[in-house]
Write a protein that holds these residues in place. Structure first.
Motif, mmCIF file in Angstrom:
data_model
loop_
_atom_site.group_PDB
_atom_site.id
_atom_site.type_symbol
_atom_site.label_atom_id
_atom_site.label_comp_id
_atom_site.label_asym_id
_atom_site.label_seq_id
_atom_site.Cartn_x
_atom_site.Cartn_y
_atom_site.Cartn_z
ATOM 1 N N PHE A 173 7.313 -2.397 19.941
ATOM 2 C CA PHE A 173 6.749 -3.467 19.123
ATOM 3 C C PHE A 173 7.620 -3.611 17.887
ATOM 4 C CE2 PHE A 173 3.222 -1.641 21.450
ATOM 5 C CZ PHE A 173 2.655 -2.767 22.022
ATOM 6 N N ARG A 174 7.647 -4.821 17.354
ATOM 7 C CA ARG A 174 8.431 -5.028 16.140
ATOM 8 C C ARG A 174 7.727 -6.066 15.267
ATOM 9 N NH1 ARG A 174 11.485 -9.732 16.735
ATOM 10 N NH2 ARG A 174 11.778 -10.352 18.893
ATOM 11 N N PRO A 175 7.929 -5.952 13.958
ATOM 12 C CA PRO A 175 7.270 -6.892 13.047
ATOM 13 C C PRO A 175 7.977 -8.240 13.052
ATOM 14 C CG PRO A 175 8.637 -5.387 11.809
ATOM 15 C CD PRO A 175 8.697 -4.943 13.239
ATOM 16 N N GLN A 176 7.290 -9.218 12.523
ATOM 17 C CA GLN A 176 7.865 -10.550 12.380
ATOM 18 C C GLN A 176 7.588 -11.043 10.973
ATOM 19 O OE1 GLN A 176 5.918 -13.465 14.754
ATOM 20 N NE2 GLN A 176 3.886 -12.928 14.050
ATOM 21 N N GLY A 177 8.420 -11.882 10.441
ATOM 22 C CA GLY A 177 8.199 -12.492 9.123
ATOM 23 C C GLY A 177 7.969 -11.470 8.031
ATOM 24 N N ILE A 178 6.862 -11.644 7.296
ATOM 25 C CA ILE A 178 6.567 -10.716 6.198
ATOM 26 C C ILE A 178 6.172 -9.341 6.711
ATOM 27 C CG2 ILE A 178 5.900 -12.535 4.604
ATOM 28 C CD1 ILE A 178 2.986 -11.608 5.070
ATOM 29 N N GLY A 179 5.881 -9.236 7.990
ATOM 30 C CA GLY A 179 5.581 -7.938 8.584
ATOM 31 C C GLY A 179 6.749 -6.976 8.452
ATOM 32 N N ARG A 180 7.953 -7.511 8.332
ATOM 33 C CA ARG A 180 9.127 -6.646 8.139
ATOM 34 C C ARG A 180 9.080 -5.954 6.789
ATOM 35 N NH1 ARG A 180 14.021 -10.265 10.732
ATOM 36 N NH2 ARG A 180 13.084 -10.342 12.801
ATOM 37 N N VAL A 181 8.665 -6.676 5.771
ATOM 38 C CA VAL A 181 8.527 -6.068 4.444
ATOM 39 C C VAL A 181 7.429 -5.013 4.479
ATOM 40 C CG1 VAL A 181 7.937 -6.508 2.032
ATOM 41 C CG2 VAL A 181 9.334 -8.158 3.279
ATOM 42 N N LEU A 182 6.313 -5.349 5.117
ATOM 43 C CA LEU A 182 5.205 -4.406 5.215
ATOM 44 C C LEU A 182 5.598 -3.157 6.001
ATOM 45 C CD1 LEU A 182 2.248 -6.866 5.911
ATOM 46 C CD2 LEU A 182 3.023 -5.957 3.723
ATOM 47 N N ALA A 183 6.341 -3.340 7.094
ATOM 48 C CA ALA A 183 6.787 -2.195 7.892
ATOM 49 C C ALA A 183 7.731 -1.300 7.096
ATOM 50 C CB ALA A 183 7.465 -2.683 9.174
ATOM 51 N N SER A 184 8.611 -1.906 6.318
ATOM 52 C CA SER A 184 9.516 -1.115 5.479
ATOM 53 C C SER A 184 8.732 -0.321 4.445
ATOM 54 C CB SER A 184 10.516 -2.026 4.766
ATOM 55 O OG SER A 184 11.280 -2.741 5.692
ATOM 56 N N LEU A 185 7.787 -0.964 3.808
ATOM 57 C CA LEU A 185 6.964 -0.289 2.809
ATOM 58 C C LEU A 185 6.144 0.829 3.453
ATOM 59 C CD1 LEU A 185 6.095 -0.292 -0.158
ATOM 60 C CD2 LEU A 185 4.352 -1.966 0.446
ATOM 61 N N LEU A 186 5.570 0.570 4.617
ATOM 62 C CA LEU A 186 4.781 1.571 5.326
ATOM 63 C C LEU A 186 5.642 2.773 5.692
ATOM 64 C CD1 LEU A 186 2.068 2.361 6.608
ATOM 65 C CD2 LEU A 186 2.743 1.080 8.633
ATOM 66 N N ALA A 187 6.859 2.541 6.154
ATOM 67 C CA ALA A 187 7.747 3.649 6.510
ATOM 68 C C ALA A 187 8.145 4.471 5.281
ATOM 69 C CB ALA A 187 8.994 3.119 7.215
ATOM 70 N N LEU A 188 8.436 3.811 4.162
ATOM 71 C CA LEU A 188 8.791 4.539 2.941
ATOM 72 C C LEU A 188 7.631 5.387 2.437
ATOM 73 C CD1 LEU A 188 10.850 1.830 1.022
ATOM 74 C CD2 LEU A 188 11.705 3.963 2.014
ATOM 75 N N ILE A 189 6.433 4.819 2.432
ATOM 76 C CA ILE A 189 5.253 5.575 2.022
ATOM 77 C C ILE A 189 5.020 6.732 3.000
ATOM 78 C CG2 ILE A 189 2.743 5.465 1.710
ATOM 79 C CD1 ILE A 189 4.223 4.085 -0.542
#
Length: 175
Positions: free
Chosen positions: A128-144
């Protein structure tokens, strides 16, 4: 002790209120640039409140201010709520399912929960992969996730050491 308990409850309440606001913005704002900005802004606010809650709990654990097992339970609850909130947001914005041969967008909640956990732990299977703003959210989720999993591993080691020494049984007791 009462003040610390009140503070922990207040942090949890703030955490839940921010999560509800974040989810509401994702649900009711029309799909445009403003919606994306609000979702990203609230995601940073939500992550900030989550980290504040986590660090406050860890301070109480390491400072020997409260019941160790209640604090660990509160930490587990916070991480669970954190992941469920991200799952709910992914459920609203959708993620791309690459397992079916195409690039269909899925809005299945349990699939989004799976994606949130996999992203949080930085496993990233690629199904699965994010789309649109989901990419920003996925990056933030991974960093946290990097930070939280490191803190949880460190805290777990400390709890094991305290328990082995016998000090973990009575941490925070007034006697």
């Amino acid at each position: 002790m009462q003040k610390r308990l009140f503070t922990a409850r207040r942090i949890l309440l703030i955490f839940i209120v921010i999560a509800v606001l974040w989810y509401s913005l994702a649900s009711f704002l029309p799909d445009n640039d403003w919606r994306s900005r609000f979702i990203i802004g609230f995601s940073f606010l939500f992550c900030g409140v989550f980290m504040w809650s986590l660090f406050s709990t860890l301070q109480r654990i390491y400072g020997d201010y409260g019941n160790l097992w209640k604090e660990l339970g509160l930490t587990t609850l916070n991480v669970t709520l954190f992941l469920l909130t991200f799952s709910a947001i992914y459920h609203k914005i959708g993620i791309v399912d690459t397992t079916g041969g195409g690039d269909a967008i899925t809005y299945d909640f349990w699939t989004c929960c799976y994606y949130s956990i996999i992203t949080f732990t930085s496993t990233g299977y690629g199904d699965f992969r994010p789309q649109g703003i989901g990419r920003v959210l996925a990056s933030l989720l991974a960093l946290i996730g990097y930070l939280v999993l490191g803190l949880m591993a460190s805290t777990s080691l400390s709890v094991v050491q305290w328990t082995a020494k016998g000090s973990g049984n009575h941490r925070g007791d007034p006697s």
